[in-house]
Design a protein around this motif. Structure first.
Motif, PDB file in Angstrom:
ATOM      1  N   ALA A 164      34.090  57.789  26.419  1.00 31.60           N
ATOM      2  CA  ALA A 164      33.290  58.856  25.739  1.00 31.60           C
ATOM      3  C   ALA A 164      33.798  59.173  24.133  1.00 31.60           C
ATOM      4  CB  ALA A 164      32.941  60.188  26.515  1.00 31.60           C
ATOM      5  N   ARG A 165      34.101  60.386  24.067  1.00 35.39           N
ATOM      6  CA  ARG A 165      34.455  60.709  22.567  1.00 35.39           C
ATOM      7  C   ARG A 165      35.674  59.900  21.986  1.00 35.39           C
ATOM      8  NH1 ARG A 165      37.893  63.477  19.547  1.00 35.39           N
ATOM      9  NH2 ARG A 165      37.008  64.574  17.776  1.00 35.39           N
ATOM     10  N   PRO A 166      36.741  59.455  22.540  1.00 33.53           N
ATOM     11  CA  PRO A 166      37.679  58.698  21.871  1.00 33.53           C
ATOM     12  C   PRO A 166      37.289  57.312  21.557  1.00 33.53           C
ATOM     13  CG  PRO A 166      38.600  59.924  23.551  1.00 33.53           C
ATOM     14  CD  PRO A 166      37.242  59.970  23.653  1.00 33.53           C
ATOM     15  N   ALA A 167      36.237  56.586  22.490  1.00 31.91           N
ATOM     16  CA  ALA A 167      35.571  55.294  22.183  1.00 31.91           C
ATOM     17  C   ALA A 167      34.602  55.559  20.908  1.00 31.91           C
ATOM     18  CB  ALA A 167      34.860  55.000  23.407  1.00 31.91           C
ATOM     19  N   ARG A 168      34.005  56.761  20.976  1.00 29.78           N
ATOM     20  CA  ARG A 168      32.911  56.867  19.580  1.00 29.78           C
ATOM     21  C   ARG A 168      33.664  57.072  18.491  1.00 29.78           C
ATOM     22  NH1 ARG A 168      31.861  61.209  16.954  1.00 29.78           N
ATOM     23  NH2 ARG A 168      32.447  62.551  18.516  1.00 29.78           N
ATOM     24  N   VAL A 169      34.846  57.616  18.422  1.00 30.32           N
ATOM     25  CA  VAL A 169      35.599  58.008  17.078  1.00 30.32           C
ATOM     26  C   VAL A 169      36.115  56.611  16.758  1.00 30.32           C
ATOM     27  CG1 VAL A 169      37.754  58.740  16.132  1.00 30.32           C
ATOM     28  CG2 VAL A 169      36.046  60.231  17.636  1.00 30.32           C
ATOM     29  N   PHE A 170      36.814  55.755  17.782  1.00 30.49           N
ATOM     30  CA  PHE A 170      37.467  54.592  17.445  1.00 30.49           C
ATOM     31  C   PHE A 170      36.395  53.466  17.040  1.00 30.49           C
ATOM     32  CE2 PHE A 170      38.305  50.333  18.894  1.00 30.49           C
ATOM     33  CZ  PHE A 170      39.555  49.850  18.205  1.00 30.49           C
ATOM     34  N   ALA A 171      35.085  53.331  17.761  1.00 29.38           N
ATOM     35  CA  ALA A 171      34.095  52.423  17.314  1.00 29.38           C
ATOM     36  C   ALA A 171      33.456  52.680  15.765  1.00 29.38           C
ATOM     37  CB  ALA A 171      32.820  52.487  18.616  1.00 29.38           C
ATOM     38  N   SER A 172      33.366  54.095  15.816  1.00 31.02           N
ATOM     39  CA  SER A 172      32.890  54.391  14.385  1.00 31.02           C
ATOM     40  C   SER A 172      33.873  54.170  13.384  1.00 31.02           C
ATOM     41  CB  SER A 172      32.643  55.919  14.256  1.00 31.02           C
ATOM     42  OG  SER A 172      31.533  56.380  15.115  1.00 31.02           O
ATOM     43  N   ALA A 173      35.332  54.290  13.481  1.00 28.72           N
ATOM     44  CA  ALA A 173      36.225  53.790  12.565  1.00 28.72           C
ATOM     45  C   ALA A 173      35.853  52.378  12.330  1.00 28.72           C
ATOM     46  CB  ALA A 173      37.615  54.395  12.911  1.00 28.72           C
ATOM     47  N   ALA A 174      35.788  51.666  13.408  1.00 29.13           N
ATOM     48  CA  ALA A 174      35.780  50.079  13.381  1.00 29.13           C
ATOM     49  C   ALA A 174      34.585  49.540  12.608  1.00 29.13           C
ATOM     50  CB  ALA A 174      35.968  49.495  14.624  1.00 29.13           C
ATOM     51  N   ALA A 175      33.440  50.438  12.642  1.00 24.96           N
ATOM     52  CA  ALA A 175      32.328  49.750  11.787  1.00 24.96           C
ATOM     53  C   ALA A 175      32.751  49.228  10.399  1.00 24.96           C
ATOM     54  CB  ALA A 175      31.318  51.000  11.894  1.00 24.96           C
ATOM     55  N   GLY A 176      31.799  48.045  10.301  1.00 27.17           N
ATOM     56  CA  GLY A 176      31.969  47.297   9.054  1.00 27.17           C
ATOM     57  C   GLY A 176      33.293  46.586   8.989  1.00 27.17           C
TER      58      GLY A 176
END
Length: 86
Positions: A16-28
């Motif tokens: 959930a939240r940690p995966a969202r934070v990580f995936a958002s940071a990995a965008a681009g």
């Protein structure tokens, strides 16, 4: 290919939240993430990151084609923090 091994510090692992934070940071980026030597998945996809089922204290491998070590280092540092506590 450049790689970094990281122990996931978040209390709930990459859910959930940690995966969202990580995936958002990995965008681009072209960074991929794998667990237990499995086929790496796109690190910017929250669903693929969550599908790995990474728990607290488990090791993951981040990898990127080419020399984008800045993204690898930044994402490795992120995983080494308890994202649940932030």
């Amino acid at each position: 290919m450049r790689t970094r091994n990281v122990i996931v510090a978040s209390a709930s692992g990459l859910h959930a939240r940690p995966a969202r934070v990580f995936a958002s940071a990995a965008a681009g980026t072209n960074v991929r993430i794998a667990k237990n030597g499995a086929e790496p998945v796109d690190a910017s996809s929250i669903l693929r990151v969550m599908s790995l089922g990474v728990a607290h204290g488990e090791e993951v491998t981040l990898c990127v084609e080419g020399d984008d070590t800045t993204a690898l280092d930044r994402l490795a540092e992120l995983l080494a923090r308890d994202l649940d506590a932030e």
